[in-house]
Design a protein around this motif. Structure first.
Motif, PDB file in Angstrom:
ATOM      1  N   GLN A  43       0.833  -1.206   0.000  1.00  0.00           N
ATOM      2  CA  GLN A  43       0.000   0.000   0.000  1.00  0.00           C
ATOM      3  C   GLN A  43       0.867   1.255   0.000  1.00  0.00           C
ATOM      4  N   PHE A  44       1.930   1.249   0.793  1.00  0.00           N
ATOM      5  CA  PHE A  44       2.838   2.394   0.809  1.00  0.00           C
ATOM      6  C   PHE A  44       3.388   2.662  -0.587  1.00  0.00           C
ATOM      7  N   ASN A  45       3.864   1.614  -1.264  1.00  0.00           N
ATOM      8  CA  ASN A  45       4.447   1.790  -2.592  1.00  0.00           C
ATOM      9  C   ASN A  45       3.415   2.240  -3.621  1.00  0.00           C
ATOM     10  N   ALA A  46       2.211   1.719  -3.541  1.00  0.00           N
ATOM     11  CA  ALA A  46       1.156   2.167  -4.468  1.00  0.00           C
ATOM     12  C   ALA A  46       0.853   3.647  -4.246  1.00  0.00           C
ATOM     13  N   GLU A  47       0.720   4.044  -2.986  1.00  0.00           N
ATOM     14  CA  GLU A  47       0.414   5.452  -2.683  1.00  0.00           C
ATOM     15  C   GLU A  47       1.581   6.372  -3.039  1.00  0.00           C
ATOM     16  N   ALA A  48       2.813   5.901  -2.892  1.00  0.00           N
ATOM     17  CA  ALA A  48       3.984   6.721  -3.230  1.00  0.00           C
ATOM     18  C   ALA A  48       4.062   7.003  -4.722  1.00  0.00           C
ATOM     19  N   ASN A  49       3.344   6.218  -5.518  1.00  0.00           N
ATOM     20  CA  ASN A  49       3.376   6.365  -6.973  1.00  0.00           C
ATOM     21  C   ASN A  49       2.047   6.843  -7.549  1.00  0.00           C
ATOM     22  N   THR A  50       1.213   7.434  -6.716  1.00  0.00           N
ATOM     23  CA  THR A  50      -0.097   7.904  -7.156  1.00  0.00           C
ATOM     24  C   THR A  50       0.000   8.871  -8.331  1.00  0.00           C
ATOM     25  N   ALA A  51       0.930   9.811  -8.290  1.00  0.00           N
ATOM     26  CA  ALA A  51       1.037  10.815  -9.354  1.00  0.00           C
ATOM     27  C   ALA A  51       1.418  10.184 -10.689  1.00  0.00           C
ATOM     28  N   VAL A  52       2.404   9.284 -10.697  1.00  0.00           N
ATOM     29  CA  VAL A  52       2.820   8.651 -11.952  1.00  0.00           C
ATOM     30  C   VAL A  52       1.715   7.739 -12.490  1.00  0.00           C
ATOM     31  N   LEU A  53       0.991   7.087 -11.604  1.00  0.00           N
ATOM     32  CA  LEU A  53      -0.129   6.255 -12.029  1.00  0.00           C
ATOM     33  C   LEU A  53      -1.214   7.109 -12.682  1.00  0.00           C
ATOM     34  N   ALA A  54      -1.588   8.185 -12.016  1.00  0.00           N
ATOM     35  CA  ALA A  54      -2.630   9.068 -12.547  1.00  0.00           C
ATOM     36  C   ALA A  54      -2.223   9.686 -13.878  1.00  0.00           C
ATOM     37  N   ALA A  55      -0.967  10.059 -14.001  1.00  0.00           N
ATOM     38  CA  ALA A  55      -0.486  10.687 -15.241  1.00  0.00           C
ATOM     39  C   ALA A  55      -0.537   9.730 -16.425  1.00  0.00           C
ATOM     40  N   ASN A  56      -0.530   8.428 -16.143  1.00  0.00           N
ATOM     41  CA  ASN A  56      -0.518   7.434 -17.215  1.00  0.00           C
ATOM     42  C   ASN A  56      -1.819   6.641 -17.315  1.00  0.00           C
ATOM     43  N   GLY A  57      -2.821   7.031 -16.550  1.00  0.00           N
ATOM     44  CA  GLY A  57      -4.135   6.395 -16.648  1.00  0.00           C
ATOM     45  C   GLY A  57      -4.258   5.048 -15.982  1.00  0.00           C
ATOM     46  N   GLY A  58      -3.308   4.700 -15.109  1.00  0.00           N
ATOM     47  CA  GLY A  58      -3.370   3.406 -14.435  1.00  0.00           C
ATOM     48  C   GLY A  58      -3.820   3.519 -12.993  1.00  0.00           C
ATOM     49  N   THR A  59      -4.279   2.405 -12.463  1.00  0.00           N
ATOM     50  CA  THR A  59      -4.653   2.341 -11.052  1.00  0.00           C
ATOM     51  C   THR A  59      -4.085   1.053 -10.455  1.00  0.00           C
ATOM     52  N   VAL A  60      -3.808   1.101  -9.161  1.00  0.00           N
ATOM     53  CA  VAL A  60      -3.342  -0.081  -8.437  1.00  0.00           C
ATOM     54  C   VAL A  60      -4.224  -0.256  -7.205  1.00  0.00           C
ATOM     55  N   HIS A  61      -4.759  -1.466  -7.067  1.00  0.00           N
ATOM     56  CA  HIS A  61      -5.563  -1.835  -5.907  1.00  0.00           C
ATOM     57  C   HIS A  61      -4.792  -2.888  -5.130  1.00  0.00           C
ATOM     58  N   VAL A  62      -4.639  -2.688  -3.851  1.00  0.00           N
ATOM     59  CA  VAL A  62      -3.869  -3.592  -2.991  1.00  0.00           C
ATOM     60  C   VAL A  62      -4.847  -4.433  -2.183  1.00  0.00           C
ATOM     61  N   VAL A  63      -4.694  -5.768  -2.298  1.00  0.00           N
ATOM     62  CA  VAL A  63      -5.645  -6.668  -1.654  1.00  0.00           C
ATOM     63  C   VAL A  63      -4.893  -7.861  -1.052  1.00  0.00           C
ATOM     64  N   PRO A  64      -5.205  -8.216   0.199  1.00  0.00           N
ATOM     65  CA  PRO A  64      -4.595  -9.426   0.752  1.00  0.00           C
ATOM     66  C   PRO A  64      -5.235 -10.670   0.143  1.00  0.00           C
ATOM     67  N   LEU A  65      -4.413 -11.668  -0.125  1.00  0.00           N
ATOM     68  CA  LEU A  65      -4.935 -12.930  -0.645  1.00  0.00           C
ATOM     69  C   LEU A  65      -4.013 -14.062  -0.226  1.00  0.00           C
ATOM     70  N   ARG A  66      -4.612 -15.062   0.383  1.00  0.00           N
ATOM     71  CA  ARG A  66      -3.882 -16.276   0.759  1.00  0.00           C
ATOM     72  C   ARG A  66      -4.176 -17.315  -0.313  1.00  0.00           C
ATOM     73  N   TRP A  67      -3.123 -17.889  -0.874  1.00  0.00           N
ATOM     74  CA  TRP A  67      -3.313 -18.877  -1.931  1.00  0.00           C
ATOM     75  C   TRP A  67      -4.106 -20.070  -1.429  1.00  0.00           C
ATOM     76  N   GLY A  68      -4.993 -20.541  -2.295  1.00  0.00           N
ATOM     77  CA  GLY A  68      -5.795 -21.713  -1.990  1.00  0.00           C
ATOM     78  C   GLY A  68      -7.047 -21.413  -1.204  1.00  0.00           C
ATOM     79  N   GLU A  69      -7.290 -20.169  -0.865  1.00  0.00           N
ATOM     80  CA  GLU A  69      -8.456 -19.783  -0.061  1.00  0.00           C
ATOM     81  C   GLU A  69      -9.566 -19.246  -0.965  1.00  0.00           C
ATOM     82  N   ALA A  70     -10.612 -20.031  -1.129  1.00  0.00           N
ATOM     83  CA  ALA A  70     -11.721 -19.657  -2.019  1.00  0.00           C
ATOM     84  C   ALA A  70     -12.360 -18.334  -1.599  1.00  0.00           C
ATOM     85  N   ASP A  71     -12.503 -18.102  -0.298  1.00  0.00           N
ATOM     86  CA  ASP A  71     -13.109 -16.853   0.160  1.00  0.00           C
ATOM     87  C   ASP A  71     -12.289 -15.639  -0.273  1.00  0.00           C
ATOM     88  N   ASP A  72     -10.968 -15.744  -0.225  1.00  0.00           N
ATOM     89  CA  ASP A  72     -10.104 -14.639  -0.653  1.00  0.00           C
ATOM     90  C   ASP A  72     -10.264 -14.378  -2.148  1.00  0.00           C
TER      91      ASP A  72
END
Length: 149
Positions: free
Chosen positions: A86-115
Motif C-alpha cells: 500500500q505504501f508503494n502504491a500510494e507513493a506512486n499515485t502521481a505517476v499512475l494518474a499521469a498514465n491512466g493506471g490504477t493499483v488496488h492492494v488486496v490481501p490474498l492467501r493462496w488456496g483460499e476460495a473466500d479470498d
C-alpha cells in the motif's frame, strides 16, 4: 517510481531478478509497442485492461504494468505484506494518474476460495514473477489459479 524495500522483514519485501526482468519487458512495450511480446489484440483494445499480479512483493511489477499499459492492476500478497504494498502504491499515485493506471492492494492467501471470491475473476491478464522460492506452495498456488478460472 518510488519503491520501498524492507529486506530485513523477509523475502517478500525485496526486489528479485525476475521482477526487474518483467519490468524491463513492460518498458520495451512502452517504447516500441509494435515489437513487444505483449502486443496482441487484447492489448490493442480501446479499454483499460484488468490485470492481477500474483505474489506482488514490493508492488513494482503491478505499478509498472499500471503505468505502462494504463491498466487497472490488483496486486495481491499475504496480509502481513499489504502495508508495504500500500505504501508503494500510494507513493506512486502521481505517476499512475499521469498514465491512466490504477493499483488496488488486496490481501490474498493462496488456496483460499473466500479470498479469491473477494477479488473476483474479472481479469484480462495474470502476471507472476518469482512467486515460489522457499518451501514452494505449489498446491495452494494451483488451487488459486483454478479458482480464478
Amino acid at each position: 517510481m518510488v519503491i520501498k524495500q524492507l529486506p530485513s522483514q523477509g523475502l517478500s519485501f525485496q526486489l528479485w531478478p525476475a521482477t526487474t526482468t518483467l519490468v524491463t519487458l513492460l518498458d520495451h512495450h512502452r517504447y516500441d509497442p509494435s515489437n513487444s511480446p505483449l502486443s496482441s489484440t487484447l492489448l490493442d483494445q480501446r479499454r483499460s485492461l484488468n490485470i492481477l499480479k500474483l505474489g506482488s512483493e514490493t508492488g513494482l511489477v503491478g505499478i509498472a504494468a499500471a503505468t505502462t499499459l494504463g491498466a487497472n492492476v490488483t496486486v495481491i500478497n499475504l496480509p502481513h505484506i499489504i502495508t508495504n504494498l500500500q505504501f508503494n502504491a500510494e507513493a506512486n499515485t502521481a505517476v499512475l494518474a499521469a498514465n491512466g493506471g490504477t493499483v488496488h492492494v488486496v490481501p490474498l492467501r493462496w488456496g483460499e476460495a473466500d479470498d479469491v471470491n473477494l477479488i473476483g475473476r474479472d481479469f484480462d491478464l495474470v502476471l507472476a514473477s518469482d512467486v515460489v522460492y522457499h518451501d514452494p506452495p505449489y498446491e495452494p498456488l494451483l488451487e488459486t489459479l483454478r479458482l480464478l478460472l
